[in-house]
Structure formats: structure tokens, C-alpha cells
Enzyme design. Structure first.
Site: not given
Length: 172
Positions: A111, A120-121, A97-98, A138, A151
Site C-alpha cells: 500500500d 516473505l512467504e 523462480g526457475r 525485487q 496506509y
């Protein structure tokens, strides 16, 4: 309540399945998952919720791949996960993120009963070079209280590869 890393470790192979599992990837309250060497990108610029949107595969070479800003990439974890007792949640690592790399734009909530690889988007703010097998996100687990159903959706359960949106099935 979020499970601690020690509690995750205690439940591995029983109520939490992570394959392959590496004890070195346990954190104080999560477990690091890694990026496979494949990505999908949608072929069309304009996407339609009511239609199946075609996508093309990109292989991430060992020497890395530069991602372009303002483009959605779909990736997947190398790890298969399953739990029928806890609610799995996925977040990007703070280190990614950094760098302006967002790993799970919206759908980080799993779920109870989900079984499969995590799609992953991936989205970046500025060009960034990524590599296969890097610990990119993570998983952490919440306890669930009260009665619940597992689910069972056929859309994403027990997937093997990267799953593009199947929202068009909601309109059928």
C-alpha cells in the site's frame, strides 16, 4: 505506470526510501532486495485464522539451509523500505523462480505509505539450499493516480522483524 530503474534511483532518499541502498541492485524497472538470516516456521501443521498461530525462529547459517517442500517459511528482507508517493510491489526474481522457489506466494501488493521490512512467504517445490543475504526478490513501484489515503494499519506498519499472520485480529 511502473517506474523505471532510473526513476527509482532519482527518487531514492526523497519519495523512495530503501535502507541500506546499493546502486548495483538497480534493474531496468526494479530493485533487488535480499534475504535476512532468519526464518519463521509455524509450530502447528493446522493453522487457524481466528487464532494467533505460534511460530519458531530458524537461523540460516552462512553455509546455507535446505528448505523442505510443502512447508511455509516466513522470511524478511534485509532492506527497510518506505514510500508515501508510490505503490510498492514485490516479486520473486526469475532466477529464484526457475529453481522452484516461490518468494511471495500471495501478498506482493503493498500500500502507498507502507513503511517497514517485507515479510516473505517462502515455499519450494523441491528441496533447495538457501543462503542469508542472497538477492532473492525485487521491489518495483507504480505511480498512483487520483486522491489517496496513506496506509495506516497497525498490523504490519513499521515492523522490525518477520511478521506472522495477524489475521486473527480481524475477528476481534
Amino acid at each position: 505506470m511502473i517506474l523505471s530503474g532510473k526513476e527509482i534511483k532519482k527518487n531514492i532518499g526523497k519519495d523512495i526510501i530503501i535502507e541500506p541502498y546499493d546502486e548495483k541492485k538497480i534493474n531496468p524497472n526494479s530493485y533487488n532486495l535480499s534475504l535476512s538470516n532468519e526464518l519463521l516456521v509455524y509450530d502447528d501443521y493446522v493453522l487457524d485464522m481466528k487464532k494467533e498461530n505460534k511460530a519458531s525462529k530458524i537461523i540460516i547459517p552462512e553455509e546455507g539451509l535446505i528448505l523442505e517442500p510443502n512447508k511455509l517459511y516466513l522470511g524478511r528482507t534485509n532492506e527497510f523500505t518506505k514510500t508515501e508517493r508510490f505503490v510498492p510491489m514485490l516479486e520473486g526474481r526469475s532466477s529464484t523462480g526457475r529453481l522452484g522457489l516461490f518468494i511471495h506466494v500471495t501478498a506482493g501488493f503493498g500500500d502507498v505509505g507502507f513503511s517497514g521490512y517485507w515479510t516473505l512467504e517462502i515455499f519450494c517445490i523441491q528441496p533447495i539450499k538457501i543462503y542469508p543475504n542472497v538477492e532473492i526478490c525485487q521491489i518495483y513501484y507504480h505511480d498512483i493516480k487520483g486522491e489517496y489515503d496513506l496506509y495506516k494499519s497497525g498490523k504490519y506498519q513499521n515492523n522490525i522483524g518477520i511478521q506472522p499472520s495477524l489475521m486473527f485480529k480481524d475477528f476481534e
